[in-house]
Design a protein around this motif. Structure first.
Motif, PDB file in Angstrom:
ATOM      1  N   GLU A  91       1.347   7.135   1.201  1.00 40.82           N
ATOM      2  CA  GLU A  91       0.394   8.240   1.271  1.00 40.82           C
ATOM      3  C   GLU A  91      -1.047   7.757   1.389  1.00 40.82           C
ATOM      4  O   GLU A  91      -1.949   8.525   1.743  1.00 40.82           O
ATOM      5  N   HIS A  92      -1.299   6.468   1.093  1.00 41.54           N
ATOM      6  CA  HIS A  92      -2.639   5.910   1.233  1.00 41.54           C
ATOM      7  C   HIS A  92      -2.848   5.216   2.587  1.00 41.54           C
ATOM      8  O   HIS A  92      -3.975   4.831   2.919  1.00 41.54           O
ATOM      9  N   TYR A  93      -1.769   5.032   3.329  1.00 38.39           N
ATOM     10  CA  TYR A  93      -1.875   4.358   4.625  1.00 38.39           C
ATOM     11  C   TYR A  93      -2.848   5.096   5.545  1.00 38.39           C
ATOM     12  O   TYR A  93      -3.654   4.479   6.254  1.00 38.39           O
ATOM     13  N   SER A 102     -10.111   4.800   8.060  1.00 36.62           N
ATOM     14  CA  SER A 102     -11.374   4.064   7.919  1.00 36.62           C
ATOM     15  C   SER A 102     -11.650   3.215   9.150  1.00 36.62           C
ATOM     16  O   SER A 102     -12.803   3.097   9.604  1.00 36.62           O
ATOM     17  N   TRP A 122      -5.480   6.679   4.878  1.00 35.35           N
ATOM     18  CA  TRP A 122      -6.887   6.421   4.559  1.00 35.35           C
ATOM     19  C   TRP A 122      -7.354   5.098   5.141  1.00 35.35           C
ATOM     20  O   TRP A 122      -8.476   4.999   5.660  1.00 35.35           O
ATOM     21  N   LEU A 123      -6.506   4.075   5.070  1.00 32.66           N
ATOM     22  CA  LEU A 123      -6.867   2.792   5.689  1.00 32.66           C
ATOM     23  C   LEU A 123      -6.950   2.927   7.209  1.00 32.66           C
ATOM     24  O   LEU A 123      -7.882   2.433   7.846  1.00 32.66           O
ATOM     25  N   VAL A 153       0.854  -1.185   0.000  1.00 32.36           N
ATOM     26  CA  VAL A 153       0.000   0.000   0.000  1.00 32.36           C
ATOM     27  C   VAL A 153       0.895   1.241   0.000  1.00 32.36           C
ATOM     28  O   VAL A 153       1.809   1.335   0.829  1.00 32.36           O
TER      29      VAL A 153
END
Length: 393
Positions: free
Chosen positions: A242-244, A250, A246-247, A239
């Motif tokens: 920079e998307h970590y 959530s 978002w996870l 992953v």
């Protein structure tokens, strides 16, 4: 309890998460600034956890003797000064010391916010307020790393501690102007010399200790997730960094949602009733997570579903366990809150360390620690449930 008080207590409860999550994106820049590596920068986090554990034990007896307001003002002011010292620390050793002092100040808000809620509310009311405070506790891990990353890129790592300084200064003003003393004037105030005896009595109170450990072990599962998820998401499943967020966000959103649902359910059922059922959800999700991890799936999504359920269920477990632990503490509410927080962070830090010890390049260590926490939470909660029906329903 009025909205103004809840907002102030929410801000005070945010000191811990903000001071932990806010500066994590600054680790690489701080390592470069001090001429070291990120492993050594992580000692500033360890110093903060140590300060949180020790500081809470000191505030409890002081708050029971002198009231909530004065120790709270002293603690928040200390956090403000230490945050400014962090921003201008000339060496890594100075930063580590400043972080330790910062934690000593910041834990005042965590301890005394619980004590103030206990002063003003019964068990059901406390659980409702704690659920509302979970909204802040859940939002901080979502927003803090994102905002911290932006600030580091634009203004440097020092800007994070400047922001913490300004935030805590505003909190000091809010406490001074808008938070009256909550400890009843006619309530007995035990002398400081008896603080050790007070903690001894709390350790002998099996109902308090059971609920405190239930919440603490549940939080330990969250810390295992925090410690293990960067490797599992980024390194193992690729992953993008920079998307970590978002996870991570959530799962925090699930935590917030369940906490707010819990507050509504308390109108019909007591905190002990809800707690006794939520722990089984946590255990079932934890064991499912471990089973899927053992299969080493090629995709990440099979892990995300039980992991989301695990973290979300904590939105019911943590506020209800805290409310049941604090129920009926009366004159020793400050000491009870302090010991509750110390137990929670001590157990949680051990779980996070265990994830590192068991590291084998897979998702199994994180999942194993989470599922072990689930087994322990159910065992302790069920044993405590048999003892506590008369005090927390």
């Amino acid at each position: 309890m009025n909205l103004r008080t809840i907002l102030i207590l929410g801000a005070l409860s945010a000191f811990g998460p903000l001071a932990i999550d806010f500066y994590l994106p600054g680790f690489p820049a701080m390592a470069l600034a001090f001429g070291t590596d990120e492993k050594h920068i992580q000692t500033t986090l360890a110093a903060y956890f140590l300060g949180l554990s020790l500081g809470q034990l000191a505030y409890g007896p002081v708050a029971d003797r002198f009231g909530r307001r004065i120790p709270l003002l002293v603690g928040v002011t200390l956090f403000t000064v230490a945050s400014l010292a962090c921003a201008f620390a000339p060496t890594l050793d100075a930063l580590i010391l400043a972080r330790f002092v910062q934690a000593l100040g910041g834990c005042a808000g965590m301890v005394l916010s619980r004590a103030i809620v206990s002063d003003k509310c019964d068990a059901v009311g406390s659980a409702k307020v704690f659920s509302q405070l979970m909204l802040v506790m859940g939002l901080a891990p979502i927003l803090a790393p994102m905002l911290g990353g932006v600030m580091v890129n634009l203004y440097g790592w020092q800007s994070i501690f400047i922001a913490l300084t300004l935030f805590s200064a505003l909190c000091t003003l809010a406490v001074a102007l808008g938070l009256p003393e909550s400890l009843p004037a006619n309530q007995p105030r035990p002398p400081l010399s008896g603080s050790l005896r007070q903690y001894g009595r709390l350790f002998k109170d099996r109902i308090f200790l059971g609920h405190a450990l239930t919440g603490g072990i549940a939080i330990a599962g969250m810390f295992a997730y925090i410690a293990g998820s960067p490797f599992v998401f980024i390194k193992l499943y690729g992953v993008p960094a920079e998307h970590y967020g978002w996870l991570f966000g959530s799962n925090a959103a699930g935590f917030i949602l369940v906490a707010q649902v819990n507050a509504r359910l308390l109108a019909k059922r007591g905190p002990a009733f809800l707690l006794a059922r939520a722990v089984w959800v946590y255990l079932a999700a934890g064991l499912t997570l471990l089973g899927i991890s053992a299969l080493h799936p090629a995709a990440l999504w099979p892990l995300l579903i039980p992991l989301f359920i695990c973290i979300a269920s904590l939105g019911c477990i943590i506020p209800n366990a805290s409310a049941c632990a604090m129920s009926g503490q009366g004159a020793r509410a400050g000491s009870a809150s302090a010991l509750l927080g110390c137990l929670q962070f001590s157990v949680a830090a051990g779980a996070a360390a265990l994830v590192g010890v068991l590291h084998d390049g897979t998702a199994v260590p994180m999942s194993m620690v989470i599922s072990l926490c689930g087994l322990a939470v159910v065992s302790v909660a069920m044993l405590t449930r048999r003892l506590s029906l008369s005090r927390c329903v």
